[in-house]
Design a protein around this motif. Structure first.
Motif, PDB file in Angstrom:
ATOM      1  N   CYS A   1       0.852  -1.178   0.000  1.00  0.00           N
ATOM      2  CA  CYS A   1       0.000   0.000   0.000  1.00  0.00           C
ATOM      3  C   CYS A   1       0.889   1.229   0.000  1.00  0.00           C
ATOM      4  O   CYS A   1       1.642   1.455   0.936  1.00  0.00           O
ATOM      5  N   GLU A   2       0.821   2.006  -1.054  1.00  0.00           N
ATOM      6  CA  GLU A   2       1.600   3.243  -1.136  1.00  0.00           C
ATOM      7  C   GLU A   2       0.842   4.336  -0.383  1.00  0.00           C
ATOM      8  O   GLU A   2      -0.349   4.497  -0.576  1.00  0.00           O
ATOM      9  N   THR A   3       1.547   5.064   0.459  1.00  0.00           N
ATOM     10  CA  THR A   3       0.916   6.164   1.166  1.00  0.00           C
ATOM     11  C   THR A   3       1.572   7.468   0.752  1.00  0.00           C
ATOM     12  O   THR A   3       2.781   7.535   0.533  1.00  0.00           O
ATOM     13  N   SER A   4       0.746   8.481   0.640  1.00  0.00           N
ATOM     14  CA  SER A   4       1.253   9.794   0.258  1.00  0.00           C
ATOM     15  C   SER A   4       1.899  10.459   1.462  1.00  0.00           C
ATOM     16  O   SER A   4       1.751  10.009   2.600  1.00  0.00           O
ATOM     17  N   LEU A   5       2.585  11.561   1.211  1.00  0.00           N
ATOM     18  CA  LEU A   5       3.196  12.330   2.290  1.00  0.00           C
ATOM     19  C   LEU A   5       2.114  12.846   3.238  1.00  0.00           C
ATOM     20  O   LEU A   5       2.268  12.795   4.454  1.00  0.00           O
ATOM     21  N   THR A   6       1.007  13.301   2.676  1.00  0.00           N
ATOM     22  CA  THR A   6      -0.105  13.799   3.496  1.00  0.00           C
ATOM     23  C   THR A   6      -0.653  12.690   4.388  1.00  0.00           C
ATOM     24  O   THR A   6      -0.921  12.921   5.576  1.00  0.00           O
ATOM     25  N   ALA A   7      -0.803  11.494   3.837  1.00  0.00           N
ATOM     26  CA  ALA A   7      -1.304  10.366   4.631  1.00  0.00           C
ATOM     27  C   ALA A   7      -0.313  10.016   5.741  1.00  0.00           C
ATOM     28  O   ALA A   7      -0.721   9.771   6.884  1.00  0.00           O
ATOM     29  N   SER A   8       0.976  10.014   5.431  1.00  0.00           N
ATOM     30  CA  SER A   8       1.989   9.701   6.442  1.00  0.00           C
ATOM     31  C   SER A   8       1.988  10.726   7.563  1.00  0.00           C
ATOM     32  O   SER A   8       2.064  10.374   8.741  1.00  0.00           O
ATOM     33  N   VAL A   9       1.882  11.996   7.207  1.00  0.00           N
ATOM     34  CA  VAL A   9       1.855  13.053   8.219  1.00  0.00           C
ATOM     35  C   VAL A   9       0.592  12.932   9.066  1.00  0.00           C
ATOM     36  O   VAL A   9       0.638  13.068  10.294  1.00  0.00           O
ATOM     37  N   SER A  10      -0.532  12.635   8.429  1.00  0.00           N
ATOM     38  CA  SER A  10      -1.798  12.472   9.162  1.00  0.00           C
ATOM     39  C   SER A  10      -1.745  11.276  10.110  1.00  0.00           C
ATOM     40  O   SER A  10      -2.194  11.357  11.257  1.00  0.00           O
ATOM     41  N   ILE A  11      -1.208  10.173   9.625  1.00  0.00           N
ATOM     42  CA  ILE A  11      -1.073   8.975  10.462  1.00  0.00           C
ATOM     43  C   ILE A  11      -0.157   9.277  11.647  1.00  0.00           C
ATOM     44  O   ILE A  11      -0.466   8.935  12.785  1.00  0.00           O
ATOM     45  N   GLY A  12       0.958   9.929  11.384  1.00  0.00           N
ATOM     46  CA  GLY A  12       1.885  10.291  12.452  1.00  0.00           C
ATOM     47  C   GLY A  12       1.231  11.176  13.499  1.00  0.00           C
ATOM     48  O   GLY A  12       1.391  10.958  14.701  1.00  0.00           O
ATOM     49  N   ALA A  13       0.472  12.174  13.046  1.00  0.00           N
ATOM     50  CA  ALA A  13      -0.191  13.084  13.987  1.00  0.00           C
ATOM     51  C   ALA A  13      -1.232  12.352  14.827  1.00  0.00           C
ATOM     52  O   ALA A  13      -1.304  12.544  16.050  1.00  0.00           O
ATOM     53  N   ALA A  14      -2.033  11.506  14.204  1.00  0.00           N
ATOM     54  CA  ALA A  14      -3.063  10.771  14.945  1.00  0.00           C
ATOM     55  C   ALA A  14      -2.433   9.824  15.963  1.00  0.00           C
ATOM     56  O   ALA A  14      -2.854   9.782  17.131  1.00  0.00           O
ATOM     57  N   LEU A  15      -1.419   9.096  15.540  1.00  0.00           N
ATOM     58  CA  LEU A  15      -0.766   8.162  16.456  1.00  0.00           C
ATOM     59  C   LEU A  15      -0.023   8.898  17.562  1.00  0.00           C
ATOM     60  O   LEU A  15       0.008   8.452  18.707  1.00  0.00           O
ATOM     61  N   GLY A  16       0.568  10.032  17.236  1.00  0.00           N
ATOM     62  CA  GLY A  16       1.250  10.838  18.251  1.00  0.00           C
ATOM     63  C   GLY A  16       0.284  11.347  19.300  1.00  0.00           C
ATOM     64  O   GLY A  16       0.571  11.298  20.503  1.00  0.00           O
ATOM     65  N   LEU A  17      -0.881  11.827  18.864  1.00  0.00           N
ATOM     66  CA  LEU A  17      -1.880  12.326  19.809  1.00  0.00           C
ATOM     67  C   LEU A  17      -2.358  11.215  20.736  1.00  0.00           C
ATOM     68  O   LEU A  17      -2.414  11.394  21.957  1.00  0.00           O
ATOM     69  N   ILE A  18      -2.650  10.051  20.176  1.00  0.00           N
ATOM     70  CA  ILE A  18      -3.086   8.911  20.993  1.00  0.00           C
ATOM     71  C   ILE A  18      -1.973   8.502  21.956  1.00  0.00           C
ATOM     72  O   ILE A  18      -2.223   8.205  23.125  1.00  0.00           O
ATOM     73  N   SER A  19      -0.751   8.523  21.476  1.00  0.00           N
ATOM     74  CA  SER A  19       0.393   8.165  22.322  1.00  0.00           C
ATOM     75  C   SER A  19       0.542   9.126  23.487  1.00  0.00           C
ATOM     76  O   SER A  19       0.778   8.715  24.628  1.00  0.00           O
ATOM     77  N   GLY A  20       0.407  10.404  23.200  1.00  0.00           N
ATOM     78  CA  GLY A  20       0.522  11.401  24.253  1.00  0.00           C
ATOM     79  C   GLY A  20      -0.607  11.306  25.268  1.00  0.00           C
ATOM     80  O   GLY A  20      -0.398  11.462  26.469  1.00  0.00           O
ATOM     81  N   LEU A  21      -1.811  11.043  24.786  1.00  0.00           N
ATOM     82  CA  LEU A  21      -2.962  10.914  25.681  1.00  0.00           C
ATOM     83  C   LEU A  21      -2.852   9.709  26.608  1.00  0.00           C
ATOM     84  O   LEU A  21      -3.212   9.774  27.772  1.00  0.00           O
ATOM     85  N   THR A  22      -2.348   8.604  26.077  1.00  0.00           N
ATOM     86  CA  THR A  22      -2.309   7.363  26.849  1.00  0.00           C
ATOM     87  C   THR A  22      -0.981   7.127  27.554  1.00  0.00           C
ATOM     88  O   THR A  22      -0.935   6.390  28.527  1.00  0.00           O
ATOM     89  N   GLY A  23       0.101   7.704  27.033  1.00  0.00           N
ATOM     90  CA  GLY A  23       1.418   7.465  27.610  1.00  0.00           C
ATOM     91  C   GLY A  23       2.029   6.156  27.162  1.00  0.00           C
ATOM     92  O   GLY A  23       3.086   5.758  27.624  1.00  0.00           O
ATOM     93  N   VAL A  24       1.376   5.484  26.245  1.00  0.00           N
ATOM     94  CA  VAL A  24       1.829   4.157  25.831  1.00  0.00           C
ATOM     95  C   VAL A  24       2.954   4.233  24.819  1.00  0.00           C
ATOM     96  O   VAL A  24       3.797   3.365  24.761  1.00  0.00           O
ATOM     97  N   GLY A  25       3.032   5.246  24.029  1.00  0.00           N
ATOM     98  CA  GLY A  25       4.067   5.325  23.007  1.00  0.00           C
ATOM     99  C   GLY A  25       3.509   4.935  21.657  1.00  0.00           C
ATOM    100  O   GLY A  25       2.454   4.321  21.566  1.00  0.00           O
ATOM    101  N   GLY A  26       4.199   5.297  20.621  1.00  0.00           N
ATOM    102  CA  GLY A  26       3.665   5.138  19.279  1.00  0.00           C
ATOM    103  C   GLY A  26       3.884   3.803  18.613  1.00  0.00           C
ATOM    104  O   GLY A  26       3.153   3.424  17.719  1.00  0.00           O
ATOM    105  N   GLY A  27       4.911   3.058  19.028  1.00  0.00           N
ATOM    106  CA  GLY A  27       5.239   1.812  18.345  1.00  0.00           C
ATOM    107  C   GLY A  27       4.124   0.797  18.367  1.00  0.00           C
ATOM    108  O   GLY A  27       3.872   0.123  17.373  1.00  0.00           O
ATOM    109  N   VAL A  28       3.428   0.709  19.477  1.00  0.00           N
ATOM    110  CA  VAL A  28       2.351  -0.264  19.597  1.00  0.00           C
ATOM    111  C   VAL A  28       1.182   0.094  18.679  1.00  0.00           C
ATOM    112  O   VAL A  28       0.410  -0.768  18.290  1.00  0.00           O
TER     113      VAL A  28
END
Length: 156
Positions: free
Chosen positions: A119-146
């Protein structure tokens, strides 16, 4: 004893490119720590272990910085923003549990997916995925890798 367990968790998780946030949060919950202590402690430990793990894998030339860079540029500030949001203890534990269950379900459902489909992802999709996962990581304290690992599996 807790320090030894944190060290063992860090070593085991770092050896496979993860930081151990899920195990840190679980251990702290068993130790009876409040969510106001758990989240910043887990995030701090994640930063240390993830930095070491990334350095280790980069040293062995297995980090694809072209893929990682957009995820990092969006996830780091989003994680900081999520970490600044203070959730009540009940809401924190409920959110963290639901997110981890969803992540587990994603990994189970995608485990038999054909590896030859990409699955090819665009730069916009990668940035969006990173932002969403970062926000969830910050909220939970679990970290992004999981969260990133099942997302990458889903995207193949």
């Amino acid at each position: 004893m807790a320090t030894l367990l944190f060290a063992i968790i860090s070593l085991l998780y770092a050896s496979v490119g993860q930081a151990g946030g899920t195990a840190f949060v679980s251990l702290m919950a068993f130790l009876g720590m409040s969510s106001t202590e758990m989240r910043p402690t887990a995030l701090g430990l994640n930063i240390v272990v993830a930095t070491y793990s990334t350095w280790l894998f980069n040293r062995n030339k297995v980090v694809d910085w072209a893929i990682l860079r957009p995820l990092l540029f969006s996830s780091v500030p989003a994680s900081l923003a999520g970490g600044l949001i203070v959730l009540e203890d009940h809401m924190y534990k409920t959110l963290t549990g639901l997110v981890l269950l969803l992540t587990s379900a994603m990994m189970i459902m995608q485990r038999r997916r054909a590896a030859d489909r990409l699955c090819e992802t665009s730069l916009t999709a990668s940035v969006s995925i990173g932002a969403a996962l970062g926000l969830i990581s910050g909220l939970t304290g679990v970290g992004g890798g999981v969260f990133l690992a099942p997302t990458l599996i889903t995207l193949n």
